[in-house]
Write a protein that holds these residues in place. Sequence first.
Motif, PDB file in Angstrom:
ATOM      1  N   ARG B  14       0.811  -1.056   0.249  1.00 55.84           N
ATOM      2  CA  ARG B  14       0.162   0.132  -0.183  1.00 55.84           C
ATOM      3  C   ARG B  14       0.774   1.323  -0.261  1.00 55.84           C
ATOM      4  NH1 ARG B  14      -3.855  -2.662   3.434  1.00 55.84           N
ATOM      5  NH2 ARG B  14      -2.536  -2.321   5.195  1.00 55.84           N
ATOM      6  N   ALA B  17       1.525   1.671  -3.502  1.00 52.75           N
ATOM      7  CA  ALA B  17       1.202   2.416  -4.196  1.00 52.75           C
ATOM      8  C   ALA B  17       0.689   3.489  -3.991  1.00 52.75           C
ATOM      9  CB  ALA B  17       0.042   1.886  -4.060  1.00 52.75           C
ATOM     10  N   VAL B  18       0.774   4.205  -3.050  1.00 53.89           N
ATOM     11  CA  VAL B  18       1.052   5.718  -2.891  1.00 53.89           C
ATOM     12  C   VAL B  18       2.460   6.333  -3.791  1.00 53.89           C
ATOM     13  CG1 VAL B  18       0.970   7.840  -1.428  1.00 53.89           C
ATOM     14  CG2 VAL B  18      -0.059   6.231  -0.553  1.00 53.89           C
ATOM     15  N   ARG B  21       1.514   6.980  -7.264  1.00 57.21           N
ATOM     16  CA  ARG B  21       0.429   7.424  -7.345  1.00 57.21           C
ATOM     17  C   ARG B  21       1.692   8.471  -7.985  1.00 57.21           C
ATOM     18  NH1 ARG B  21       0.123  12.744  -6.769  1.00 57.21           N
ATOM     19  NH2 ARG B  21      -1.790  13.549  -7.723  1.00 57.21           N
ATOM     20  N   ILE B 108      -7.669   7.801  -0.931  1.00 55.43           N
ATOM     21  CA  ILE B 108      -6.891   7.290  -0.922  1.00 55.43           C
ATOM     22  C   ILE B 108      -7.775   6.860   0.606  1.00 55.43           C
ATOM     23  CG2 ILE B 108      -4.976   6.028  -0.030  1.00 55.43           C
ATOM     24  CD1 ILE B 108      -3.655   8.584  -2.255  1.00 55.43           C
ATOM     25  N   VAL B 113      -5.806   1.221   2.607  1.00 52.85           N
ATOM     26  CA  VAL B 113      -4.170   2.614   2.639  1.00 52.85           C
ATOM     27  C   VAL B 113      -4.868   3.339   4.182  1.00 52.85           C
ATOM     28  CG1 VAL B 113      -2.855   4.167   1.969  1.00 52.85           C
ATOM     29  CG2 VAL B 113      -4.415   2.673   0.446  1.00 52.85           C
TER      30      VAL B 113
END
Lengths: 309, 266
Positions: B14, B17-18, B21, B108, B113
């Motif tokens: 996670r 994933a941030v 982005r 988000i 997350v």
Amino acid sequence: MSEQPLIYARGLVKRFGEFTAVDGIDLEVAPGEAFGFLGPNGAGKSSTMRMISCVSLPTAGELRILGMDPSRDGTTIRGRLGVCPQLDNLDPDLSVRENLTTYARYFGIPRAVARRRAEELLDFVQLADRAGSKVEPLSGGMKRRLTIARAMVNDPDIVLLDEPTTGLDPQARHLLWERLFQLKRRGTTLVLTTHYMDEAEQLCDRLVVMDGGRIVAQGSPRSLIETYSTPEVVELRFGDERPADVLGKLDGVGERVDPLPDRLLVYAADGDAATAEVHRRGLTPSSVLVRRSTLEDVFLHLTGRTLVD
Amino acid sequence: MMTTMIVTRVSPARVGAVIGRNLGALRSGPSYWVVLVSGFFEPLFYLLSIGVGVGALVGELRVGGRSLPYATFVAPAMLAVAAMSGALAETTYNFFGKMKYQKTFDAILATPVRPFEIALGELSWAMIRGSLYTGMFVIVMVVLGLASPLWALAAFPATMLVGLAFGSIGMAISTLMRGWQDFDLMATGQFALFLFSGTFAPVGDYPAAMQVIIQVTPLYHAVELVRGLAIGDPSWGLLAHAAYLLAMVLGGLLFAARRLERVLCV
């Protein structure tokens, strides 16, 4: 197991300091149901939605989502929800497609699956031809459709929609309703808030009417109308005369008469018969509209106020 | 207790994933690159104008019993500044924009997350950005003969710690900002740090009272740590500077995550 409610709440309360936004509500939403919260702005709908979406924790009361406790299993629950918030929070730095693929990554969905899912969803919300575009130039309706697609990227058990069509023009609303109806037909559990009674009537199997943080009535749109209103309503306007002044002369016409600032509502089983009675009493309204009763009338009856100011 | 709860549930995927982005945002347009490049040239221009230009007038400088060309003295400070600015640019303006106006973090937080994972992801991204600056800057220092390659390499991890420290504090500050105008205040503070943290003159030359004030502020410790390594003069004292920066990382991160939770999860 299928009988276990997806959402279960007892005595749910949300307070912000001194202000009580949600004041002890009970809820149960079954799998496959389209469930609505109907109420004016400030009724506590959005606060309830934020608690259900496990973003905000309840101040008091019991809440179970998918059989789990949000205060303990929030991460797991959120992984199985799809949230379409009231205000678009699409990512303006990313393209339409990337908004979906990037969001999928937050759920731990592998890249290849995310890409495939994004293509399917863009087709579903009819945005495939805008896949490479940035978000900013999209119309309000397109943005909302993209937000709904984003809410479905994790194939959620429940899709939560907070005022999905507020601020959209009629054409965009109808397109959106049609898409949501498709979702419903596929068996997706929908939970939505709205202050549009036509939206609630079209989409919801069952709904609760909220006012001042409380649930004031609940049932199917039809049963609510049957319980709290009459089959038909006659809207009377009297040009220069104030509705309140005419009220006395309408005693006994229909089952009930409600004066509004600009018109009178006569609740009756038979609207034409009521209209005939109005004319028989020598009254000459400047306009007469006989219509079927709606949830708006239910709300007016329950709270004494209209839904949309 | 709270802290261990926050930290033990962190999912690397996670956090990734941030970061992803932000990578996506970087790829999406040229405007971001412009900002990115400017962060490298600013300290470079200072190095050339003051370090090399003014340095020609100053000549040699005595630091800790050693004699140094002025540019060699200034260059590590500019390196530390590059690490600070790179991290701050990302964790203040960009972080604040995403938090307050773009509502990126709201979106988000509706997913699995957690706030602490957002903070970690944003900080990691700031590190990637900051390391681009400092990496390029280290190469420039070596090319200009302002540091030996090995000591420059040793200074690089120190710049990462500097970036982590200022990035964490930057996020913490961003969660307290009311609007863009508050950033003017921050920029002024940042500029004061830039001028007085032993960057252009040895702190030992300042009046005693001022020395104490400077030794409390963060960039001083960053400059001392990076300079100690870059000029090849390591000492145990550098550990104290590193400890100060490490405390900034931990404090800033936890504070930022708590604030995100309190502001956005209500």
